[in-house]
Each structure stands twice: as C-alpha cells, then as structure tokens.
Enzyme design. Structure first.
Site: not given
Length: 175
Positions: A10-12
């Site tokens: 997902g979003c880092f």
C-alpha cells in the site's frame, strides 16, 4: 551487520511510519520498485502505468530485531488479502509484494507469507517478485508521517497501522 528488505504494502507513508517505530530499524527509504521506467516520479507511479509499486527499503539490525519480526510486522500493518489495493488506495502501485535480494531472503519471505496465511485465515495475495532497481522517492516522501503528523491521510490511515504494529510488537517499540 544490517539487513535490508524491500517490501510493498500500500502507501509507503504507512509502512515507513510503522517501521520507524521499531527499535533495531536503522533506516527506512520510501521508493519505487518493480516497474519498467527508469527514475519514475511519484506522479508517474500514481498513474499505475509504470509497473512500479510504492515500497520501502527497511534496514535493520537482526541482533536487535529479528527478521521474522520485520516480516510479521509487514503482514500486520497492511491487509495482504487485498489485490492491488489497500483501502481506498487502488492500483497495482499499491500491491502487496516482497522483493528478495537473495535466496535466503526468498526463503524468509516464503515462510512469512505462510505465517500470514494462518493469521489472516487464507487468501493472501502478496507476491514475491524479482528485485529490480529500487528508486528512492522524492525527498518530501521520506519520513512523511513525522514531517506531517496532522495530515488527514496520516491521521486516518497511518496512525491505526502504526498503533496496530506498536500493540502487536510492543517489546520492539522504540523507547
């Protein structure tokens, strides 16, 4: 001696924030891997057309925090049953993937995925992909949560993930 794992879930920003909370983690670099465009920008990766995943290169001291804890935290901080998404973040750039740097990491990653299958009750879609070149993300993405603690996405999405990791791995949380 330190070890580095490259992981996408997902979003880092979320992975970065959760890993920075753990003692023994010496560095976290947000970046892009798994695509076919050299030096991609965040904007290009967000289109989903570069093939890259948002990922982190997490470096840790295995004498302080075991590799299995790093990997189990990875499977705790995101839902590995969601294909090409995490919540409202949709696209192959948000896929759940591990990028082993050698055969030993490939074995560790495989064992961690099996543990995740048990924990999540099956349905894990996390892939193990060949480690291609890792491109660090733009500077403003590095340690984003610490730099932007009041940002809406961080409060709504990152904080619950960080709290989940802190609770499950309390003995490894930085003092």
């Amino acid at each position: 001696m330190t070890t580095t794992f490259i992981l996408a879930g997902g979003c880092f920003w979320c992975l970065d924030a959760a890993y920075r909370a753990l003692d023994g983690v010496t560095d976290v670099v947000s970046g892009y891997i798994g695509g076919d465009v050299a030096n991609p920008s965040y904007e290009a990766v967000c289109t989903g057309r570069t093939g890259h995943a948002e990922a982190v290169a997490v470096t840790f001291d295995p004498e302080t925090i075991p590799a299995d804890v790093i990997l189990d935290a990875f499977f705790t901080m995101h839902d590995p049953r969601q294909l090409n998404r995490q919540g409202a973040d949709v696209g192959t750039q948000y896929r759940s993937a591990m990028f082993p740097l050698d055969a030993e990491q490939e074995q560790l990653f495989s064992a961690a995925r099996e543990r995740a299958e048990d924990i999540w009750g099956g349905g894990v879609v996390t892939t193990t992909e060949p480690a291609s070149e890792f491109f660090p993300a733009e500077e403003y993405h590095q340690d984003f949560f610490a730099k932007n603690p009041g940002q809406g996405y961080c409060l709504a999405v990152a904080v619950p993930k960080v709290n989940k990791v802190r609770a499950r791995f309390a003995e490894y949380v930085r003092a």
